[in-house]
Design a protein around this motif. Sequence first.
Motif, PDB file in Angstrom:
ATOM      1  N   VAL A  46      19.386  -2.830 118.108  1.00 47.21           N
ATOM      2  CA  VAL A  46      19.712  -3.039 116.694  1.00 47.21           C
ATOM      3  C   VAL A  46      19.357  -4.461 116.288  1.00 47.21           C
ATOM      4  CG1 VAL A  46      21.627  -3.278 115.083  1.00 47.21           C
ATOM      5  CG2 VAL A  46      21.493  -1.265 116.551  1.00 47.21           C
ATOM      6  N   VAL A  47      19.721  -5.423 117.156  1.00 46.87           N
ATOM      7  CA  VAL A  47      19.433  -6.825 116.826  1.00 46.87           C
ATOM      8  C   VAL A  47      17.934  -7.044 116.731  1.00 46.87           C
ATOM      9  CG1 VAL A  47      19.533  -9.165 117.729  1.00 46.87           C
ATOM     10  CG2 VAL A  47      21.567  -7.740 117.778  1.00 46.87           C
ATOM     11  N   SER A  48      17.193  -6.548 117.732  1.00 50.94           N
ATOM     12  CA  SER A  48      15.748  -6.785 117.711  1.00 50.94           C
ATOM     13  C   SER A  48      15.089  -6.029 116.567  1.00 50.94           C
ATOM     14  CB  SER A  48      15.121  -6.387 119.043  1.00 50.94           C
ATOM     15  OG  SER A  48      15.377  -5.029 119.288  1.00 50.94           O
ATOM     16  N   SER A  49      15.583  -4.822 116.272  1.00 54.72           N
ATOM     17  CA  SER A  49      15.016  -4.060 115.159  1.00 54.72           C
ATOM     18  C   SER A  49      15.303  -4.748 113.839  1.00 54.72           C
ATOM     19  CB  SER A  49      15.601  -2.648 115.124  1.00 54.72           C
ATOM     20  OG  SER A  49      15.319  -1.994 116.307  1.00 54.72           O
ATOM     21  N   SER A  50      16.539  -5.252 113.685  1.00 55.99           N
ATOM     22  CA  SER A  50      16.893  -5.933 112.442  1.00 55.99           C
ATOM     23  C   SER A  50      16.017  -7.164 112.250  1.00 55.99           C
ATOM     24  CB  SER A  50      18.367  -6.344 112.470  1.00 55.99           C
ATOM     25  OG  SER A  50      19.174  -5.214 112.632  1.00 55.99           O
ATOM     26  N   ALA A  51      15.809  -7.890 113.340  1.00 59.19           N
ATOM     27  CA  ALA A  51      14.969  -9.082 113.234  1.00 59.19           C
ATOM     28  C   ALA A  51      13.549  -8.703 112.840  1.00 59.19           C
ATOM     29  CB  ALA A  51      14.977  -9.831 114.563  1.00 59.19           C
ATOM     30  N   ALA A  52      13.051  -7.626 113.445  1.00 57.01           N
ATOM     31  CA  ALA A  52      11.690  -7.200 113.132  1.00 57.01           C
ATOM     32  C   ALA A  52      11.581  -6.737 111.685  1.00 57.01           C
ATOM     33  CB  ALA A  52      11.270  -6.071 114.081  1.00 57.01           C
ATOM     34  N   ILE A  53      12.614  -6.002 111.230  1.00 54.28           N
ATOM     35  CA  ILE A  53      12.602  -5.520 109.848  1.00 54.28           C
ATOM     36  C   ILE A  53      12.679  -6.692 108.880  1.00 54.28           C
ATOM     37  CG2 ILE A  53      13.943  -4.253 108.139  1.00 54.28           C
ATOM     38  CD1 ILE A  53      14.675  -2.301 110.442  1.00 54.28           C
ATOM     39  N   ALA A  54      13.551  -7.654 109.198  1.00 47.97           N
ATOM     40  CA  ALA A  54      13.682  -8.819 108.326  1.00 47.97           C
ATOM     41  C   ALA A  54      12.372  -9.591 108.268  1.00 47.97           C
ATOM     42  CB  ALA A  54      14.811  -9.718 108.823  1.00 47.97           C
ATOM     43  N   ALA A  56       9.396  -8.396 108.827  1.00 45.82           N
ATOM     44  CA  ALA A  56       8.414  -7.615 108.074  1.00 45.82           C
ATOM     45  C   ALA A  56       8.674  -7.720 106.577  1.00 45.82           C
ATOM     46  CB  ALA A  56       8.468  -6.154 108.525  1.00 45.82           C
ATOM     47  N   ALA A  57       9.959  -7.700 106.203  1.00 41.01           N
ATOM     48  CA  ALA A  57      10.298  -7.782 104.784  1.00 41.01           C
ATOM     49  C   ALA A  57       9.885  -9.132 104.204  1.00 41.01           C
ATOM     50  CB  ALA A  57      11.799  -7.565 104.595  1.00 41.01           C
ATOM     51  N   VAL A  58      10.159 -10.202 104.957  1.00 43.23           N
ATOM     52  CA  VAL A  58       9.769 -11.530 104.487  1.00 43.23           C
ATOM     53  C   VAL A  58       8.255 -11.620 104.384  1.00 43.23           C
ATOM     54  CG1 VAL A  58       9.692 -13.959 105.120  1.00 43.23           C
ATOM     55  CG2 VAL A  58      11.829 -12.694 105.311  1.00 43.23           C
ATOM     56  N   SER A  59       7.566 -11.094 105.414  1.00 41.12           N
ATOM     57  CA  SER A  59       6.105 -11.141 105.391  1.00 41.12           C
ATOM     58  C   SER A  59       5.559 -10.372 104.205  1.00 41.12           C
ATOM     59  CB  SER A  59       5.533 -10.554 106.679  1.00 41.12           C
ATOM     60  OG  SER A  59       6.029 -11.257 107.783  1.00 41.12           O
ATOM     61  N   LEU A  60       6.159  -9.186 103.966  1.00 39.32           N
ATOM     62  CA  LEU A  60       5.715  -8.376 102.847  1.00 39.32           C
ATOM     63  C   LEU A  60       5.974  -9.101 101.534  1.00 39.32           C
ATOM     64  CD1 LEU A  60       4.617  -5.697 101.775  1.00 39.32           C
ATOM     65  CD2 LEU A  60       6.951  -4.820 101.780  1.00 39.32           C
ATOM     66  N   GLY A  61       7.164  -9.694 101.427  1.00 36.34           N
ATOM     67  CA  GLY A  61       7.503 -10.422 100.204  1.00 36.34           C
ATOM     68  C   GLY A  61       6.563 -11.580  99.964  1.00 36.34           C
ATOM     69  N   LEU A  62       6.271 -12.335 101.025  1.00 36.06           N
ATOM     70  CA  LEU A  62       5.354 -13.466 100.870  1.00 36.06           C
ATOM     71  C   LEU A  62       3.956 -12.977 100.546  1.00 36.06           C
ATOM     72  CD1 LEU A  62       6.500 -15.838 103.750  1.00 36.06           C
ATOM     73  CD2 LEU A  62       6.795 -16.161 101.295  1.00 36.06           C
ATOM     74  N   GLY A  63       3.577 -11.851 101.148  1.00 34.07           N
ATOM     75  CA  GLY A  63       2.254 -11.311 100.879  1.00 34.07           C
ATOM     76  C   GLY A  63       2.110 -10.900  99.429  1.00 34.07           C
ATOM     77  N   LEU A  64       3.139 -10.197  98.923  1.00 39.59           N
ATOM     78  CA  LEU A  64       3.118  -9.795  97.518  1.00 39.59           C
ATOM     79  C   LEU A  64       3.097 -11.012  96.617  1.00 39.59           C
ATOM     80  CD1 LEU A  64       5.687  -6.859  97.509  1.00 39.59           C
ATOM     81  CD2 LEU A  64       3.223  -6.712  97.151  1.00 39.59           C
ATOM     82  N   TRP A  65       3.928 -11.989  97.013  1.00 38.19           N
ATOM     83  CA  TRP A  65       4.042 -13.175  96.194  1.00 38.19           C
ATOM     84  C   TRP A  65       2.723 -13.945  96.162  1.00 38.19           C
ATOM     85  CZ3 TRP A  65       3.562 -18.243  97.882  1.00 38.19           C
ATOM     86  CH2 TRP A  65       3.849 -19.201  96.910  1.00 38.19           C
ATOM     87  N   SER A  66       2.089 -14.083  97.342  1.00 35.58           N
ATOM     88  CA  SER A  66       0.877 -14.892  97.386  1.00 35.58           C
ATOM     89  C   SER A  66      -0.279 -14.199  96.694  1.00 35.58           C
ATOM     90  CB  SER A  66       0.502 -15.199  98.836  1.00 35.58           C
ATOM     91  OG  SER A  66       0.272 -14.002  99.522  1.00 35.58           O
TER      92      SER A  66
END
Lengths: 215, 166
Positions: A46-54, A56-66
Amino acid sequence: MNDEQLGALVSGSLRAQAADAPGGAHLLQAVTTGVRRKAVIRRRWVVSSSAAIALAAVSLGLGLWSSARPGDGTQQAAAPSLRPSSFHHLQLEVPASWALNPEPCSPHGRDRVIDHPDLLQVPCLTPLTEATRLGQQVLFSTGRTFSTTYLGPAATTRPITIGGVSGTLSSSTNEQTGMTEFALALPSLDVSVLIDVRSPALAETILHSARVTGQ
Amino acid sequence: MRPMEGSFEEYVQARGPALLRLAFLLCSDRHLAEDLTQDVLIRVYRQWRRISGLGHPDAYVKRMLVNEHLSWRRRRSNGELPTAEMSSPAEQGDAADTVVRRHAAVHLLAGLPKRQRAVLVLRFYEDLTDQQIAEVLRCSPATVRSQASRALATLRTSRGLTRQDV
């Protein structure tokens, strides 16, 4: 051998074989150990999955933003609670919920935006150097360079141009607070801005909203 | 451990040996039987609040055990198949004859396909009806009868059991 005889033979064989089955003396202990081991594995997963999801979400957000251009609506969708804040012809989108120009030298710990020169007295900035500060902030200033004053020697600085106006952008992560810090300086407008937030994505959003208004 | 686990412990202590026997008859290997039973009980533990609320938790757990066994896909094959030649029952006396026949039957049962063996174990050891077996295996009673018929036919024609009858 008819069905009844064969059935009786099978039944007797199975019952005889069952006598050789494991006794189960340690079954409960084995199950308890297994439950605990699986719980640990599940927690790690759960911890590793949450970290990976977070991540990915940050990467996606930055990608959309950039990939979004200023003012094209995409960035508004990513940060819907922003409002414009201007100082010396530099406009930034800042979180609408943050306090605007709170009482001078009030205890820091509250998210704030300061865009009034009179409020940027040195004593009021002193908490910036304290490890105990908790609030996020956007500070507009004139006559000072935040990068050398607050970000420290570990900050990286690169040239930047906003609306044809050249300047510098310094960035750093405060090791004591974990805050992401950006210092934007546009000397020709005599303005510098310190962005001090917990989320790198929010810092990027604020920076990306920068635009020069009519001079 | 959480409070509900008290009844789970009691259940494992009371019914664990019977579950182990069933697992052992299904897979014919002591170590595999222990692993199978432990795996199932760990899953039961996580759902114990719901399972213990059922009218017959033991039947539900046995169903889990059988289906877990059938879905294991030989991830740890025991490699034990009945390859040894059985003694001829015709050469034995009555008591010894029974022992030898049973011994032969055990080996032959171990060599049956998993599903056929499960049907025979549930019918002749657990004394379930075809309808109950069908519910455990999630198939029709006709399928149960068909599987049982094939399994018994295999046993009947096996040399270790039939030489005396020839």
